[in-house]
Structure formats: structure tokens, C-alpha cells
Design an enzyme around this catalytic site. Structure first.
Site, PDB file in Angstrom:
ATOM      1  NE  ARG A 147      -2.077  -1.277   3.403  1.00 28.37           N
ATOM      2  CZ  ARG A 147      -2.486  -1.707   4.578  1.00 28.37           C
ATOM      3  NH1 ARG A 147      -3.768  -1.760   4.845  1.00 28.37           N
ATOM      4  NH2 ARG A 147      -1.653  -2.101   5.496  1.00 28.37           N
TER       5      ARG A 147
ATOM      6  N   GLY B 252      13.536 -14.866  13.984  1.00 29.10           N
ATOM      7  CA  GLY B 252      14.104 -13.992  12.946  1.00 29.10           C
ATOM      8  C   GLY B 252      15.218 -14.634  12.147  1.00 29.10           C
TER       9      GLY B 252
ATOM     10  CE  LYS C 229       8.604 -14.757  17.086  1.00 25.68           C
ATOM     11  NZ  LYS C 229       9.210 -13.611  17.779  1.00 25.68           N
TER      12      LYS C 229
ATOM     13  CD  GLU D 194       4.735  -9.423  16.345  1.00 23.13           C
ATOM     14  OE1 GLU D 194       3.879  -9.720  15.520  1.00 23.13           O
ATOM     15  OE2 GLU D 194       5.950  -9.495  16.103  1.00 23.13           O
TER      16      GLU D 194
END
Ligand code: HSE
Length: 439
Positions: free
Chosen positions: A50, A137, A208, A193
Site C-alpha cells: 500500500r 528472525g 513461535k 508487534e
């Protein structure tokens, strides 16, 4: 270097936020090295976003605001889903699979909650869904458990798998800062987050952990059965008392196989302060995995952030490309790069290597000696970082002079040491130990 006769694989990136921008940048910057590993070029054929990302120069790459345009683009072989969340992400991943495209995602919430359904669909369509970036990550812990530890019966694993929470606990312990204040900083740094309660209430860690437990024990994803307790109730006093007792408080995800069943739990945990994992600080993540054959292993690194997460996303893309390109016997090349694309980049002789140095020089304790030593070093461009002179140990008038230098080539240091050893004020050989700060 060889050239690539096979046409490049075309990928589409959905989402150009922190991870999407990082993924685009890494694919572009390391394009040649990546192609040597994958055996084919990898080209970003389209981006769905976007907004633009100021940290990412997308050049002439076509951008659409409609993710479904990308997912339905017949040119694209691999869809990289980096928009996060459960709803649109799920719809677009299922549509990509339906269209016969391989999927790479960093979306832990999506995999933990809807993974069973997504994988079933992928099996039906014969496509790959890869998700290394969903856990910790940049640390390749999924690959480590799924491939590197494949011989083992995994007994347990425990991890610091939320960088934001670990950053908060570290700042509280080290600087006595207040919870809310540190959380704001983590948000500004782009680690937290979209909904930071996911971080501090342990939901992100439970996502996770759910994924790790499934690949460790071979069980379906069962996020709804994970016990989750956050860090919001912890006070600086708890942190200090734990410290006084020789412990650190970490927000730990634990998955353990017992006779009765599997423990799946995220909660604040006291860990003896001398354990390696207790010393994982700031936004860093670490996962310990204990297998019956290997014993305990530890994986450490950046658990969030633009390029660390991109590192895992792009590795998954390369895995998919290798699977598409190479014969199954040689899915991962023996030397990681394609055999005919090994580089002739030379290995440096030690004289041309650079290092910082620790030097211990036995010198006569008299005026002017230090100046001579410093002159010899400065004439060779060697910068002294620190210097320490100890008291004479023996009755021989010699004192040890300890120096730390900045980085120089080994050749410069060899010359300097020869000159130092030739000084009448220096006794015996100079002790040289190389120093690496590993930072
Ligand atoms: N919010 C997550 C963290 C990002 O702080 O670790 C990486 O999943």
C-alpha cells in the site's frame, strides 16, 4: 564465474514494511552471490504494497496495491508473504497455493494458528511452504532442528524468542527503567508487534514455540493448547531479588517431552545467571535444543529486524529455488554454492590478514623505553589502543609492558615485533596474541 543458462526464478513480495523492505534489499544487494548458491537468478517481478518504504529503493520493479493481483500473476513462481496477521495473509497464501505457487512466509501467527490447514493444501497442490523467518528472525533454528538434528529424539527445547520482551527485561535489570518506557522504545525501533500485547503477554512467543514444538516432536500445530503468561506483572524488585540470588529472569518458551505428554509453556523464568542463555540480552534471541544424541545445543542471533529476518526469508527462497532447479540428490550443493560456480577469490596469506593485537614485551625499567616502543609502532602505522605497565616481577630490572593495538596487517606487526626484539631495552621474544572483538 559461470553464467546462468536457466532463466531466473520470479518472485513476488507481498508487503514492503520492515521485513519486506529488508527482503527486497538483500535480494538486490546479494543477487550475484545468491544466484551462485541457488543455481539460478532470482528476480523480484512484482511487489504488492500500500505504501513505499523509504529504506528501500524499488527502482523499476512493478508495484501494485492489490496483493491478489500479485498472487494471480502467472509470471510469479514464489509468493513471499510479509504482510502479517491472520486474515488477508491466510487468504492470499491459500490462493497462491491454489494457483500452484510456492510460498515463503515470516508469519508466525498464521503458521501457528492455521498451519495445519495451509500445509494440507500445499501437499495437495505439491508446493512448498517455507517459514524459517517465522521463528527467531535470522536464527536458522527451524533448519537446525528439521535437518541438522534430524538424527535425534528431541527431549526439550527452551528459548528466548521474543526480542521485545527480552529488551524490556534487559533494560529493567541493567538500567532500572520502567516497563512502559522501554516498551515504547522497542516499538519505535520496529521490533514490537503491531499489537504489542502479543509481545508482552507471550502470545508472539507462544506462536513461535508452537511451531518449534511441532518440528521438534512431530506433532500437529496446537497453539490453542500453549500456556501463556506475560511479563507485565514483573517489577524491578523481582528482577533485583532474582539477581541477588544468582539468577536472571527471562521470558522463556519451554517445550518438553515427558512420558505423560508435551509441556508447551511461555512464562517468566529464573535461570542461573551463569548459563549462556541467561546472558542473552537486548532484542537478541536464543534457543536451546536438547537431543538424545547431540545433547544440548544453543542457537543465538537477532530475532527481529529488517535484514536479520530478511536473511531467513531469502534463505527459504533459495531453498525453494534449489528444489525447483537441482536434481533431488543434490538439493543443497555440497559446498553450499553450485559446483560449477565456485569462486577463485584467493585465500590471504597470514601476513596480509588483519587483526588487533595484544603484545607483552619484557623491557628494562628505565626512562625513554616506552617512547622507543611507541615510535617503532607509530612508524608502521600501528595505533595503540591501551597500554599497561606492570610492576617488576623479578630482581632483573625487567618489567612487562602490555599493549593492545588497533587492527593492522600481520605483516606490519611482524615488522614491528622484529624491530622491538632488536632493541637493547627489550629482553626475549615479544609475546603476541591476536585480538578479535567479534562485534
Ligand atoms: N515482535 C517480535 C519480537 C518480532 O519482538 O521478537 C519478531 O517476531
Amino acid at each position: 564465474m559461470g553464467s546462468f543458462s536457466v532463466k531466473p526464478v520470479k518472485v513476488g513480495i507481498c508487503g514492503l514494511g520492515t521485513v519486506g523492505g529488508g527482503t527486497f534489499n538483500v535480494l538486490k544487494r546479494n543477487a550475484e552471490e545468491i544466484a551462485r548458491r541457488a543455481g539460478r537468478g532470482i528476480v523480484v517481478a512484482q511487489i504488492a504494497a500500500r505504501d513505499t518504504n523509504p529504506k528501500c529503493d524499488t527502482g523499476a520493479t512493478p508495484i501494485t496495491a492489490d496483493v491478489f493481483e500479485l498472487v494471480n500473476n502467472p509470471e510469479i513462481d514464489i509468493v513471499i508473504e510479509l504482510i502479517g496477521g491472520y486474515t488477508i495473509a491466510k487468504e492470499l497464501v491459500l490462493k497462491a497455493i491454489e494457483n500452484g505457487k510456492h510460498v515463503v512466509t515470516a508469519n508466525k501467527a498464521l503458521i501457528a494458528v492455521h498451519g495445519n490447514e495451509i500445509f494440507a493444501k500445499a501437499r495437495e497442490k505439491g508446493v512448498i511452504v517455507a517459514f524459517e523467518a517465522a521463528v527467531a528472525g535470522g536464527i536458522p533454528v527451524i533448519k537446525a532442528i528439521r535437518e541438522g538434528l534430524a538424527a535425534n529424539r528431541i527431549n526439550w527445547l527452551a528459548g528466548i524468542i521474543n526480542g521485545t520482551g527480552n529488551f524490556i527485561l534487559t533494560e529493567m535489570r541493567e538500567k532500572g527503567r520502567a516497563f512502559a518506557d522501554v516498551l515504547k522504545e522497542a516499538q519505535a525501533l520496529g521490533y514490537a508487534e503491531a499489537d504489542p500485547t502479543f509481545d508482552v503477554e507471550g502470545i508472539d512467543a507462544a506462536h513461535k514455540l508452537t511451531i518449534l514444538a511441532s518440528i521438534a516432536f512431530g506433532i500437529p500445530l496446537q497453539f490453542d493448547k500453549a500456556y501463556t503468561e506475560g511479563i507485565t506483572q514483573l517489577t524491578s524488585a523481582d528482577v533485583n531479588y532474582a539477581e541477588a540470588l544468582g539468577y536472571r529472569i527471562k521470558h522463556l518458551g519451554v517445550a518438553r517431552r515427558t512420558e505423560a505428554g508435551i509441556e508447551l509453556r511461555v512464562h517468566p523464568t529464573l535461570i542461573p545467571a551463569d548459563r549462556l542463555i541467561a546472558n542473552v540480552n537486548g532484542v537478541m534471541n536464543a534457543v536451546m535444543v536438547n537431543g538424545d544424541a547431540v545433547g544440548s545445543t544453543l542457537y543465538y542471533g537477532a530475532g527481529a529486524g529488517m535484514e536479520p529476518t530478511a536473511s531467513a526469508v531469502v534463505a527459504d527462497v533459495i531453498d525453494v529455488v534449489r528444489a525447483l532447479t537441482t536434481d533431488p540428490q543434490n538439493r543443497v550443493p555440497h559446498l553450499a554454492f553450485q559446483a560449477d560456480l565456485l569462486s577463485d577469490h584467493p585465500i590471504l596469506p597470514i601476513a596480509e590478514c588483519q587483526s588487533a593485537y595484544y603484545l607483552r614485551i619484557q623491557v628494562q625499567d628505565r626512562p625513554g623505553v616506552l617512547a622507543k616502543v611507541a615510535t617503532i609502532l607509530s612508524e608502521r602505522g600501528i595505533n595503540i589502543e591501551s597500554i599497561m605497565q606492570k610492576e617488576a616481577e623479578e630482581q632483573d630490572g625487567l618489567v612487562p609492558l602490555i599493549l593492545l593495538t588497533h587492527r593492522v596487517t600481520e605483516q606490519s606487526m611482524n615488522d614491528a615485533i622484529n624491530a622491538l626484539e632488536a632493541l637493547a631495552d627489550v629482553s626475549g621474544p615479544v609475546m603476541r596474541i591476536r585480538v578479535e572483538h567479534l562485534n
